[in-house]
Enzyme design. Structure first.
Site, short mmCIF file in Angstrom:
data_model
loop_
_atom_site.label_atom_id
_atom_site.label_comp_id
_atom_site.label_asym_id
_atom_site.label_seq_id
_atom_site.Cartn_x
_atom_site.Cartn_y
_atom_site.Cartn_z
N ASP A 1 0.24 33.02 51.82
CA ASP A 1 0.99 34.13 51.24
C ASP A 1 0.37 35.47 51.61
O ASP A 1 -0.85 35.64 51.58
CB ASP A 1 0.99 33.96 49.70
CG ASP A 1 1.82 35.00 48.99
OD1 ASP A 1 3.02 35.08 49.26
OD2 ASP A 1 1.25 35.74 48.16
N GLU B 1 2.69 34.43 56.22
CA GLU B 1 3.65 35.48 55.90
C GLU B 1 3.05 36.80 56.37
O GLU B 1 2.16 37.35 55.71
CB GLU B 1 3.92 35.51 54.39
CG GLU B 1 4.94 36.57 54.00
CD GLU B 1 5.03 36.78 52.50
OE1 GLU B 1 6.11 37.17 52.03
OE2 GLU B 1 4.03 36.56 51.80
#
Length: 559
Positions: free
Chosen positions: A205, A248
């Site tokens: 993330d 990401e």
């Protein structure tokens, strides 16, 4: 850097499916999706053709940010099940040929995490340096924060110790101090734990925020963020030789390349192509393929172990932050003119079907494009049936409504009363009485069958994942014509019409020999002979699309 054989890089031609356990299927009828419900639906994913399941966070949480506010990296949210249930899910998926990767949040914890509770007791606490503190408030404003609708600074005052702590996201999610070797050790322990339970890797993330300095302590000469990312990759591949790190990373291409690592690819294995995704929506809004073509030309070349992840939509807002203000407004005007459809002044909180007004032709063209581009396709749950958002649900959660399985109460997601569901389902044109898995699986003309057939065609052409895009010259602004080529000599031409008018597209392949034909992979393997100069003209309907594999005279027939 350990040399990786090509057989290890399964992610180069995977089909990844992202799902939130909480909203996928409720097995025990309490209103909340659970791990046993996900296990019950593994056969469904297998039938669809999925080869990798990406699970959004399922860890114990303070329940303020849909699972991303973690209070224990080694557990399972008790509402969803337990570790035994998780191991059974991974085993069941494996037996169906599906790998499992899990969300890993390395850059922050919940403020309810035991580390932070301890850290804020005193400035001398052993966990104090797990986080980033400042005796005075550094300069910061709304432009710096990820969620400007809720936060106006990167720093929050902890009144007990009278110091400020760093948070790039919400104030209840303090950033970890990645430069601290003790934190690095905790990260390794966490990665190792889940690898031992059978996962095949991690979706990491918010990677750029891991290494943003923003006044963080530590000598830059001592802590090298890029080297640390390589250390993480080396750690997971030592534990599991074919583990994947999918990052990401929403930054410009020139900055994104650094996160893949050096020439040997000693960083992330995969990254989402945010730049290409945003260019695609601009092309859709304009009916002009040139923005996407420009983005594809700018894509950096990657080493053999690295890969781009292609996606139409993810679980957050559909960010358009890398477009210019004028370009972003064009997309807003086309697909989200109501301010309630927009978020953070940079993105949309809608799914594709409602943005396109339910135009099945355009929907199919978009997904054909996503699967035909070099890279690995990633689906967000519900995309395969054309699910839409529920704008009555606040913020980013509008696109995270329960999966629509049947036309029954609660869309077949749960037998609990509606008030106990995680979020209300949409109604109207996109409600479960009109859009659901059961009906579409019984109709071979449905969107579900289109996506399934697209996945199987993609899997029959694994070279797509190993190829690089070459944009073909042709006269139509609305058309993207590209060739996927692989060094073995395999090649596939893909044509996609972003416009509302039919056209004839001239195609020329310089390396085609006399006797070559293009075989239409999406239309009954129809053959289209090239002339002796490698030229042909092909028709495209409004919003039409074609995949055409090059077959040379010496090649075996395509079956």
């Amino acid at each position: 850097m350990r040399k990786i054989e090509t057989g290890d890089v399964w992610w180069k031609n995977a089909v990844i499916y992202c799902a939130d356990i909480e909203t996928f299927f409720d097995w025990n009828g309490d209103g909340c999706g659970d791990i046993r419900g996900m296990t019950e639906r593994i056969q469904y994913l297998n039938d669809l053709g999925v080869t990798c399941l990406w699970l959004m966070p399922f860890y114990p949480t303070a329940r303020k940010d849909d699972g991303y506010d973690i209070i224990d990296f080694f557990g399972v949210d008790p509402r969803l099940g337990n570790l035994g249930d998780f191991v059974e899910l991974v085993r069941t998926a494996r037996s169906n040929g599906i790998r499992v990767i899990v969300d890993f949040v390395m850059n922050h914890t919940s403020d309810a995490h035991p580390w932070f509770k301890s850290a804020r007791r005193s400035k001398d606490d052993p966990y104090r340096d797990y986080y980033v503190w400042s005796a005075t408030k550094p300069k910061s404003g709304k432009a710096d924060v990820v969620f400007p609708d809720e936060e106006d600074s990167l720093w929050e005052l902890d009144r007990k110790t009278n110091e400020w702590y760093l948070h790039h996201f919400y104030k209840h999610q303090p950033d970890l101090n990645i430069a601290n070797p003790a934190v690095q050790e905790e990260i390794s322990r966490t990665l190792g734990f889940w690898l031992e339970l059978g996962v095949s890797g991690f979706r990491v993330d918010a990677v750029p925020f891991l290494f943003a300095r923003d006044g963080a302590p530590g000598d830059p000469g001592v802590f090298d963020p890029n080297k640390y990312l390589g250390d993480v990759r080396n750690f997971v591949t030592r534990r599991l030789g074919d583990a994947v790190l999918l990052g990401e990373v929403n930054v410009p291409f020139k900055d994104q390349k650094a996160f893949f690592g050096g020439p040997d690819g000693d960083g992330l294995n995969m990254q989402f192509d945010f730049i290409g995704m945003q260019a695609m929506y601009l092309s859709l809004a304009r009916g002009d393929a040139r923005p996407l073509a420009k983005s594809l030309r700018q894509r950096p070349a990657l080493d053999i172990t690295s890969q781009w992840a292609n996606f139409v939509r993810n679980h957050d807002e559909l960010t358009l932050d890398k477009l210019t203000d004028t370009e972003r407004q064009e997309v807003f005007d086309a697909f989200g003119p109501d301010p309630d459809m927009q978020l953070y002044a940079r993105g949309l909180r809608r799914r594709l079907p409602s943005m396109l007004g339910g135009d099945d032709r355009r929907m199919r063209m978009v997904y054909s494009l996503a699967f035909s581009l070099p890279g690995t396709p990633v689906l967000f749950y519900g995309e395969e049936i054309g699910m839409a958002e529920n704008l009555d649900v606040p913020g980013r959660f509008a696109v995270r409504t329960p999966m629509q399985w049947t036309d029954e109460d609660n869309g077949g997601f749960s037998t609990a009363p509606k008030r106990r569901l995680p979020r209300p389902l949409p109604d109207g044109l996109y409600g479960p009485d009109r859009v659901n898995v059961a009906d579409q699986r019984h109709d071979h003309r449905s969107f579900w069958w289109f996506i399934r057939d697209l996945i199987y065609t993609y899997r029959q052409q694994p070279e797509i994942g190993w190829s690089a895009p070459e944009i073909l010259k042709q006269p139509h602004r609305a058309v993207l014509a590209h060739v996927c080529r692989e060094k073995s000599g395999w090649a596939m031409v893909a044509l996609h019409n972003f416009g509302s008018e039919s056209c004839i597209v001239p195609v020329q392949l310089e390396d085609a020999l006399p006797g070559c034909v293009l075989v239409d992979l999406l239309d009954g393997l129809t053959e289209h002979p090239l002339d002796d100069n490698g030229r042909i003209e092909l028709g495209l309907e409004p919003y039409g699309y074609r995949w055409l594999r090059l077959r040379r005279p010496e090649d075996d027939p395509i079956i």
